[in-house]
Design a protein around this motif. Structure first.
Motif, PDB file in Angstrom:
ATOM      1  N   LYS A   1       0.826  -1.204   0.000  1.00  0.00           N
ATOM      2  CA  LYS A   1       0.000   0.000   0.000  1.00  0.00           C
ATOM      3  C   LYS A   1       0.863   1.257   0.000  1.00  0.00           C
ATOM      4  CE  LYS A   1      -4.110  -1.984   2.180  1.00  0.00           C
ATOM      5  NZ  LYS A   1      -5.074  -1.886   3.312  1.00  0.00           N
ATOM      6  N   LEU A   2       1.932   1.240   0.834  1.00  0.00           N
ATOM      7  CA  LEU A   2       2.840   2.389   0.847  1.00  0.00           C
ATOM      8  C   LEU A   2       3.550   2.531  -0.497  1.00  0.00           C
ATOM      9  CD1 LEU A   2       4.415   2.153   4.423  1.00  0.00           C
ATOM     10  CD2 LEU A   2       2.714   3.788   3.601  1.00  0.00           C
ATOM     11  N   ALA A   3       3.905   1.388  -1.086  1.00  0.00           N
ATOM     12  CA  ALA A   3       4.577   1.421  -2.393  1.00  0.00           C
ATOM     13  C   ALA A   3       3.674   2.044  -3.456  1.00  0.00           C
ATOM     14  CB  ALA A   3       4.977   0.002  -2.803  1.00  0.00           C
ATOM     15  N   GLN A   4       2.357   1.725  -3.407  1.00  0.00           N
ATOM     16  CA  GLN A   4       1.415   2.312  -4.360  1.00  0.00           C
ATOM     17  C   GLN A   4       1.304   3.829  -4.178  1.00  0.00           C
ATOM     18  OE1 GLN A   4      -2.525   0.654  -4.152  1.00  0.00           O
ATOM     19  NE2 GLN A   4      -3.201   1.664  -6.050  1.00  0.00           N
ATOM     20  N   LEU A   5       1.295   4.263  -2.912  1.00  0.00           N
ATOM     21  CA  LEU A   5       1.249   5.700  -2.647  1.00  0.00           C
ATOM     22  C   LEU A   5       2.478   6.410  -3.207  1.00  0.00           C
ATOM     23  CD1 LEU A   5      -0.127   5.705   1.020  1.00  0.00           C
ATOM     24  CD2 LEU A   5      -1.351   6.403  -1.043  1.00  0.00           C
ATOM     25  N   LEU A   6       3.632   5.772  -3.009  1.00  0.00           N
ATOM     26  CA  LEU A   6       4.874   6.363  -3.532  1.00  0.00           C
ATOM     27  C   LEU A   6       4.869   6.385  -5.054  1.00  0.00           C
ATOM     28  CD1 LEU A   6       7.537   4.843  -1.106  1.00  0.00           C
ATOM     29  CD2 LEU A   6       6.761   7.201  -1.219  1.00  0.00           C
ATOM     30  N   ASP A   7       4.345   5.337  -5.669  1.00  0.00           N
ATOM     31  CA  ASP A   7       4.274   5.301  -7.128  1.00  0.00           C
ATOM     32  C   ASP A   7       3.375   6.415  -7.659  1.00  0.00           C
ATOM     33  OD1 ASP A   7       5.954   3.161  -7.257  1.00  0.00           O
ATOM     34  OD2 ASP A   7       4.360   1.645  -7.421  1.00  0.00           O
ATOM     35  N   ASN A   8       2.221   6.615  -7.001  1.00  0.00           N
ATOM     36  CA  ASN A   8       1.318   7.697  -7.424  1.00  0.00           C
ATOM     37  C   ASN A   8       1.976   9.069  -7.273  1.00  0.00           C
ATOM     38  OD1 ASN A   8      -0.743   5.973  -8.118  1.00  0.00           O
ATOM     39  ND2 ASN A   8      -1.821   6.144  -6.166  1.00  0.00           N
ATOM     40  N   ALA A   9       2.689   9.237  -6.144  1.00  0.00           N
ATOM     41  CA  ALA A   9       3.376  10.514  -5.922  1.00  0.00           C
ATOM     42  C   ALA A   9       4.450  10.736  -6.986  1.00  0.00           C
ATOM     43  CB  ALA A   9       3.978  10.549  -4.527  1.00  0.00           C
ATOM     44  N   THR A  10       5.169   9.662  -7.314  1.00  0.00           N
ATOM     45  CA  THR A  10       6.227   9.775  -8.332  1.00  0.00           C
ATOM     46  C   THR A  10       5.642  10.093  -9.696  1.00  0.00           C
ATOM     47  OG1 THR A  10       7.586   8.185  -7.108  1.00  0.00           O
ATOM     48  CG2 THR A  10       8.142   8.561  -9.435  1.00  0.00           C
ATOM     49  N   GLN A  11       4.521   9.421 -10.069  1.00  0.00           N
ATOM     50  CA  GLN A  11       3.883   9.701 -11.348  1.00  0.00           C
ATOM     51  C   GLN A  11       3.388  11.157 -11.416  1.00  0.00           C
ATOM     52  OE1 GLN A  11       0.824   6.821 -12.065  1.00  0.00           O
ATOM     53  NE2 GLN A  11       2.243   5.078 -12.050  1.00  0.00           N
ATOM     54  N   GLY A  12       2.835  11.648 -10.304  1.00  0.00           N
ATOM     55  CA  GLY A  12       2.411  13.045 -10.276  1.00  0.00           C
ATOM     56  C   GLY A  12       3.576  13.994 -10.464  1.00  0.00           C
ATOM     57  N   ALA A  13       4.692  13.675  -9.827  1.00  0.00           N
ATOM     58  CA  ALA A  13       5.884  14.513  -9.992  1.00  0.00           C
ATOM     59  C   ALA A  13       6.383  14.474 -11.430  1.00  0.00           C
ATOM     60  CB  ALA A  13       6.976  14.060  -9.032  1.00  0.00           C
ATOM     61  N   MET A  14       6.317  13.294 -12.081  1.00  0.00           N
ATOM     62  CA  MET A  14       6.777  13.178 -13.464  1.00  0.00           C
ATOM     63  C   MET A  14       5.868  13.964 -14.416  1.00  0.00           C
ATOM     64  SD  MET A  14       9.568  11.703 -13.210  1.00  0.00           S
ATOM     65  CE  MET A  14       9.898  11.644 -14.959  1.00  0.00           C
ATOM     66  N   ARG A  15       4.569  14.042 -14.083  1.00  0.00           N
ATOM     67  CA  ARG A  15       3.698  14.914 -14.881  1.00  0.00           C
ATOM     68  C   ARG A  15       4.150  16.367 -14.754  1.00  0.00           C
ATOM     69  NH1 ARG A  15      -2.655  13.043 -14.290  1.00  0.00           N
ATOM     70  NH2 ARG A  15      -2.400  10.932 -15.126  1.00  0.00           N
ATOM     71  N   GLY A  16       4.576  16.734 -13.559  1.00  0.00           N
ATOM     72  CA  GLY A  16       5.125  18.074 -13.373  1.00  0.00           C
ATOM     73  C   GLY A  16       6.376  18.282 -14.195  1.00  0.00           C
ATOM     74  N   VAL A  17       7.214  17.231 -14.308  1.00  0.00           N
ATOM     75  CA  VAL A  17       8.416  17.316 -15.152  1.00  0.00           C
ATOM     76  C   VAL A  17       8.026  17.571 -16.601  1.00  0.00           C
ATOM     77  CG1 VAL A  17      10.383  16.032 -16.053  1.00  0.00           C
ATOM     78  CG2 VAL A  17       9.784  15.870 -13.621  1.00  0.00           C
ATOM     79  N   SER A  18       7.006  16.850 -17.102  1.00  0.00           N
ATOM     80  CA  SER A  18       6.541  17.043 -18.480  1.00  0.00           C
ATOM     81  C   SER A  18       6.034  18.462 -18.683  1.00  0.00           C
ATOM     82  CB  SER A  18       5.444  16.030 -18.800  1.00  0.00           C
ATOM     83  OG  SER A  18       4.913  16.256 -20.085  1.00  0.00           O
TER      84      SER A  18
END
Length: 643
Positions: A317-334
């Motif tokens: 569950k924590l890993a999924q939260l981190l993955d979502n946070a990372t994907q959101g950050a990568m959208r910010g990179v784009s």
């Protein structure tokens, strides 16, 4: 007795009449016998002609005429006319005693005996009209000079109209500007110079009506020359009235202002282009600064997420939260990449690109992205020269333009992707480009099109005509920034209800084009421990970078500014590597690197940057770490730098 009274009365009347005649000084009144010999002389004659009575009585009246008039027999003809017609009246030059001339009005009446019908002589009245004659001559000369002046004017069409609008005269300026000879224009209605649409709208008559009612009409508009060509004219029509207020006609002055109008339009276009350029430059600077700050924040977020992922327990569950946070950050990179593309500060890796091959490679992705209602047609010129571009960014630009074309055709349609070679001069005077060869990649749709206001703002960042949540407004701005950074141009042509043409001009890959940036293979992490000096004015980035490097097993010294970094280096000569932010106040990363290299020429230095700054000198040779970065990026660049 009665007879004596009558005689006395007559004598008295004659005396009073003589006294009356003699008292008149504004007219020369005198008598001659039938042959023209002067028999009487009044005060007016003495004043006009300068002769005393004793000097002139018994002289022939012809002595007052000029030599030429006497030679022509004018005095005798005057007497003969008076006898034949009962009166002679005329004007002419006469001679005074002192030889000077004066202009006179002359009346000669024959004196006939009422009983016998015998010619007794002539009564002659002369009036001095020299002042009036001189005024008339002056006015005539003035009018002649004015006519010559008007006729000699060639920059203005100056002519007269009668009250109905018929041309009554024609100067050289009118002939030069409108092309008609005087014989071709005089007598015709001035509406012949108006355009057919203006004649149908009643403009000529409206102009005369306004001039007649208010005294003056002034306007700019298109007029037609004899050869059918049109010119922009500035027209003034003044009503001409008599002293009694009767309308006599109109004075019309027309000036050809075509060149001035075109120059003004060109100036306005240049000003508008400059305004747009300055606006985009200002917005680009703002956008670049925002993207730089965002990259700092994303560096912190991604770095901390990596460290948390390494150190947290293995919880799905924590890993999924981190993955979502990372994907959101990568959208910010784009998002920041698009912003930097508009600001022309993204990092590009240019190479020679065959456009036809690149589009063919994208055809499958394009068709699947466009949907079944969109038909894509490619039309490329043969033997098309390659262009210098960043392949990944160019592909993204084509996808953006094609997506915009699709969105403009909600009911389907055709998108034509074409390319041909052009010269920079073909871009048009309103959008000048540097001389050279370009490939113009155009994407044409049959969609809704844009009006002038939308077209003007189309490349502005965050401007979108799509609904909320359906567009970022950065697609066209990213393509614009990419084209400008590559030395090209994005131009948009659109008509409401017809469609849009997006033209991406890219420079041809000449043999003298800059070499493609050399990329090095990633190196493995150094096995030995390093002492790394990290410099950044953002405390969050400084802390995040320190944690990531320490997690790799290295020791880290931190400095929030260039001067403090120099001070730390003075007390720690065993520093193995410096990683410094590029954009810092007081002293930027390049300046700090120059001072450190002056102290230690072999010191490894890495420049960290949120966008592609223009570097000079040795700083262009330093390795660069692009923000936002991950730990693997640090591993690779440290490995490359410490080889």
């Amino acid at each position: 007795m009665l007879e004596n009274v009558i005689k006395t009365t007559r004598a008295n009347e004659e005396q009073r009449f003589r006294l009356l005649i003699d008292a008149v000084v504004d007219y020369a009144i005198y008598m001659t016998d039938p042959t023209g010999i002067i028999t009487s002389w009044n005060s007016g004659a003495r004043r006009f002609k300068g002769y005393e009575e004793a000097e002139i009585l018994g002289q022939h009246f012809s002595r007052f005429y000029t030599d030429q008039d006497r030679a022509d027999g004018l005095p005798q003809r005057a007497l003969d006319t008076a006898v034949r017609e009962g009166r002679f009246e005329g004007e002419g030059w006469r001679v005074r005693k002192d030889g000077t001339l004066f202009w006179s009005h002359v009346v000669i009446d024959p004196i006939i005996d009422s009983q016998s019908g015998e010619l007794l002589g002539f009564a002659k009245i002369t009036r001095d009209l020299t002042d009036r004659k001189m005024a008339e001559e002056t006015l005539k000369q003035s009018e002649q000079q004015f006519r010559l002046l008007v006729q000699s004017v060639t920059d203005y069409a100056i002519y007269m109209l009668d009250p109905d609008g018929q041309v009554t005269n024609w100067n050289q300026g009118a002939q030069r500007i409108k092309g008609y000879l005087p014989t071709e224009a005089i007598g015709r209605h001035f509406s012949m110079f108006y355009t057919p649409e203006d004649r149908d709208a009643g403009e000529p008559q409206r102009a005369l009506s306004i001039a007649a009612s208010v005294g003056r009409f002034e306007k700019k508009g298109w007029r037609v020359r004899k050869d059918g060509t049109r010119f922009m004219a500035h027209v003034v029509i003044d009503a001409i009235r008599s002293d009694t207020g009767t309308l006599l006609g109109f004075a019309k002055i027309t000036r050809d202002i075509t060149d001035a109008t075109q120059a003004q339009q060109a100036l306005e276009q240049t000003r508008e282009a400059l305004f747009q350029s300055q606006k985009l430059q200002a917005v680009g600077q703002l956008t670049g600064g925002i993207a730089h700050d965002f990259n700092n924040l994303l560096t912190v977020i991604l770095g901390n997420l990596e460290i948390v992922r390494k150190r947290m327990p293995c919880d799905p569950k924590l890993a999924q939260l981190l993955d979502n946070a990372t994907q959101g950050a990568m959208r910010g990179v784009s998002l920041t990449q698009r912003m930097l593309a508009f600001a022309r500060r993204q990092k590009l890796t240019s190479e020679s690109v065959e456009l036809s091959a690149l589009v063919r490679g994208l055809s499958g992705l394009l068709q699947s992205s466009m949907g079944p209602s969109i038909h894509i047609q490619a039309d490329f010129a043969e033997a098309l020269s390659p262009v210098w571009a960043d392949v990944n960014q160019l592909e993204l630009a084509i996808l953006n333009l094609a997506t915009n074309a699709r969105d403009a055709m909600p009911h389907g349609g055709r998108i034509v992707i074409a390319a041909d070679e052009r010269l920079g001069s073909e871009a048009g005077p309103d959008k000048p480009m540097a001389p050279g060869r370009y490939i113009c990649l155009s994407i044409t749709d049959e969609g809704e099109g844009m009006d002038e206001q939308t077209l003007t703002s189309a490349v502005d960042p965050f401007f979108t005509t799509k609904g909320v949540g359906k567009g970022t407004g950065l697609g066209l701005s990213m393509v614009h920034g990419l084209a400008e950074q590559l030395g090209g141009r994005l131009t948009l042509k659109s008509q409401k209800g017809i469609g849009t043409i997006a033209e991406l001009w890219l420079p041809v890959a000449e043999s003298s084009a800059p070499d493609k940036a050399i990329t090095q293979e990633p190196a493995s992490q150094p096995v030995h421990e390093l002492l790394v000096l990290v410099v950044d004015d953002d405390s969050l980035v400084l802390t995040s970078t320190r944690l990531l490097i320490e997690d790799l097993g290295h020791r880290v010294l931190c400095a929030p500014s260039g001067p403090q970094a120099l001070e730390l280096y003075e007390h720690n000569q065993d520093i193995d590597l410096v990683i410094t932010d590029m954009a810092m106040p007081q002293m930027d990363g390049a300046q700090l690197a120059k001072l450190l290299r002056d102290k230690q020429p072999t010191l490894p230095i890495i420049l960290a940057t949120g966008y592609a700054e223009r570097l000079e000198g040795f700083a262009t040779q330093l390795p660069r770490l692009t923000k936002p970065f991950k730990q693997i990026d640090l591993v690779q660049i440290i490995g490359q730098t410490m080889k």
